[in-house]
Design a protein around this motif. Structure first.
Motif, PDB file in Angstrom:
ATOM      1  N   CYS A  62      68.907 -29.971  81.405  1.00  0.00           N
ATOM      2  CA  CYS A  62      69.940 -28.848  83.037  1.00  0.00           C
ATOM      3  C   CYS A  62      68.333 -28.022  83.202  1.00  0.00           C
ATOM      4  O   CYS A  62      68.723 -27.322  82.461  1.00  0.00           O
ATOM      5  N   PRO A  83      69.567 -34.136  86.246  1.00  0.00           N
ATOM      6  CA  PRO A  83      70.337 -34.350  87.391  1.00  0.00           C
ATOM      7  C   PRO A  83      70.083 -34.302  88.242  1.00  0.00           C
ATOM      8  O   PRO A  83      70.360 -35.104  89.493  1.00  0.00           O
ATOM      9  N   ASP A  84      68.840 -33.703  89.106  1.00  0.00           N
ATOM     10  CA  ASP A  84      68.054 -34.065  90.752  1.00  0.00           C
ATOM     11  C   ASP A  84      66.934 -33.974  90.213  1.00  0.00           C
ATOM     12  O   ASP A  84      66.619 -33.186  89.855  1.00  0.00           O
ATOM     13  N   LYS A  85      66.529 -35.779  90.667  1.00  0.00           N
ATOM     14  CA  LYS A  85      64.704 -36.064  90.262  1.00  0.00           C
ATOM     15  C   LYS A  85      64.059 -35.128  91.167  1.00  0.00           C
ATOM     16  O   LYS A  85      62.772 -34.883  90.721  1.00  0.00           O
ATOM     17  N   ASN A 275      70.234 -28.429  90.611  1.00  0.00           N
ATOM     18  CA  ASN A 275      71.492 -29.209  89.522  1.00  0.00           C
ATOM     19  C   ASN A 275      72.830 -28.516  89.520  1.00  0.00           C
ATOM     20  O   ASN A 275      72.860 -27.886  89.570  1.00  0.00           O
ATOM     21  N   THR A 276      73.301 -29.641  89.805  1.00  0.00           N
ATOM     22  CA  THR A 276      74.764 -28.837  90.132  1.00  0.00           C
ATOM     23  C   THR A 276      76.163 -29.705  88.446  1.00  0.00           C
ATOM     24  O   THR A 276      75.701 -30.470  88.147  1.00  0.00           O
ATOM     25  N   GLU A 278      78.306 -31.434  89.897  1.00  0.00           N
ATOM     26  CA  GLU A 278      78.205 -32.942  89.853  1.00  0.00           C
ATOM     27  C   GLU A 278      77.323 -33.789  89.723  1.00  0.00           C
ATOM     28  O   GLU A 278      77.692 -35.174  89.033  1.00  0.00           O
ATOM     29  N   LYS A 279      76.235 -33.377  89.777  1.00  0.00           N
ATOM     30  CA  LYS A 279      75.074 -34.219  89.390  1.00  0.00           C
ATOM     31  C   LYS A 279      74.415 -34.165  87.985  1.00  0.00           C
ATOM     32  O   LYS A 279      74.718 -35.459  87.766  1.00  0.00           O
ATOM     33  N   ASP A 282      77.365 -37.178  87.297  1.00  0.00           N
ATOM     34  CA  ASP A 282      76.493 -38.378  87.929  1.00  0.00           C
ATOM     35  C   ASP A 282      75.500 -39.138  86.417  1.00  0.00           C
ATOM     36  O   ASP A 282      74.981 -40.410  86.891  1.00  0.00           O
ATOM     37  N   CYS A 283      74.608 -38.027  86.895  1.00  0.00           N
ATOM     38  CA  CYS A 283      73.655 -38.458  85.612  1.00  0.00           C
ATOM     39  C   CYS A 283      74.099 -38.956  84.363  1.00  0.00           C
ATOM     40  O   CYS A 283      73.386 -39.747  83.608  1.00  0.00           O
TER      41      CYS A 283
END
Ligand code: 13P
Ligand code: SF4
Length: 313
Positions: A62, A83-85, A275-276, A278-279, A282-283
């Motif tokens: 993260c 988490p977020d690409k 990044n959260t 939730e993400k 999911d990751c």
């Protein structure tokens, strides 16, 4: 889609973490709930050491892309997810590998010793002699060979600060962090009018005008030690807003004031804040977005990172 409560989401992340044999590493600028669930929260240097040491099979990183990529470079056999690409970095963007490569070819006669701040791509790391972070940049520059000129990439502000600390001349790539250059002398002076006794701690990515006002200039990790040991009750913290979460937890009892900027209301890094929870959930569930990179670049980028870890022990 079923909306989970924050407690359920937290429990599910912890269950997935166990199932995946994963470790959650978080940078000091992540949102509070991510910091609170992480196995380790720290600066780029601490995170690199943790990534190197872990025996987990999966690293959920993260932070921003270059941090997760660094973890993958030194752990090619592990699965590293972010988490977020799209969690990038303006410093990384300010120094494309192809531009650095062209510059080094044009200036081959200079025989530069290239020191790259860790906030850069694997391609830039692969062209460098050694990597540094804000936590060890002074040490890394002091260890550089005396008989070669240094090219410092990509942060001109960190580079300028390291020159002032070491007395070593360096050629600086003209990159900057879009968050830290927004802080100004005036914005900090205005808080000081309200709190004349306030101490100021600033990140070295700030401009020299701001750094000159600071009682301490240091990495995010060292900000914890500074705030803990400072005799001041009020401390102005001139860096990204996420830092305040960890500081308030670890240094209660002090009035920690976020350094404001003149052009925007807050000092959030839009990349870090992608990044959260939730993400993160999911990751860990999907094992993606996963960090991958060509093996030849990975190998060339690994050597200067390992040199840094060795030099800054
Ligand atoms: P630190 O290594 O000091 O945490 O800095 C990382 C960063 O991206 C600062 O903007
Ligand atoms: Fe990059 Fe600046 Fe964000 Fe740090 S705060 S990740 S240097 S854009």
């Amino acid at each position: 889609m079923v909306q989970l409560t924050s407690t359920d989401l937290r429990d599910e992340i912890l269950a997935l973490k166990r199932e995946r044999n994963a470790i959650i590493l978080a940078h000091n600028y992540q949102v509070g709930p991510i910091q609170d669930i992480a196995d380790y929260v720290g600066d780029s240097l601490g995170l690199s050491y943790r990534a190197k040491e872990t025996d987990a099979e999966v690293i959920a990183f993260c932070g921003v892309h270059f941090m997760a990529e660094t973890a993958k470079i030194i752990n090619p056999e592990k699965t590293v997810v972010l988490p977020d690409k799209d969690a990038g970095c303006s410093l990384e963007q300010s120094c494309p590998a192809a531009e650095l490569d062209a510059f080094l070819r044009e200036n081959a006669d200079r025989n530069y010793y290239v020191i790259a701040y860790i906030n850069c791509s694997a391609g830039v790391k692969a062209l460098s002699d050694v990597i540094c972070t804000s936590g060890n940049a002074v040490k890394i520059v002091e260890a550089a060979p005396q008989d070669r000129p240094i090219l410092f990439v990509p942060d001109q502000n960190l580079g300028e600060w390291v020159m002032s600390q070491t007395g070593r001349e360096m050629d600086l790539w003209q990159g900057a962090c879009y968050v830290h250059v927004e802080f100004t002398r005036d914005s900090i002076a205005r808080i000081r009018e309200e709190h004349p006794d306030a101490a100021v701690v600033a990140h070295p990515e700030c401009t020299s005008a701001v750094r000159l006002l600071a009682d301490e200039v240091c990495s995010t990790e060292k900000m914890i030690d500074f705030c803990r040991s400072s005799s001041a009750d009020n401390i102005i913290v001139v860096t990204e807003s996420g830092m305040l979460h960890r500081l308030r937890k670890e240094v209660p009892g002090k009035n920690l004031i976020a350094g404001p900027t003149d052009t925007c209301a807050c000092s959030d890094c839009r990349y870090m804040k992608l990044n959260t929870m939730e993400k993160l959930h999911d990751c860990l569930r999907d094992l993606k977005p996963e960090i991958t990179l060509p093996e030849d670049i990975r190998r060339r980028a690994e050597a200067p990172i390992l040199r840094m870890l060795e030099l800054s022990k």
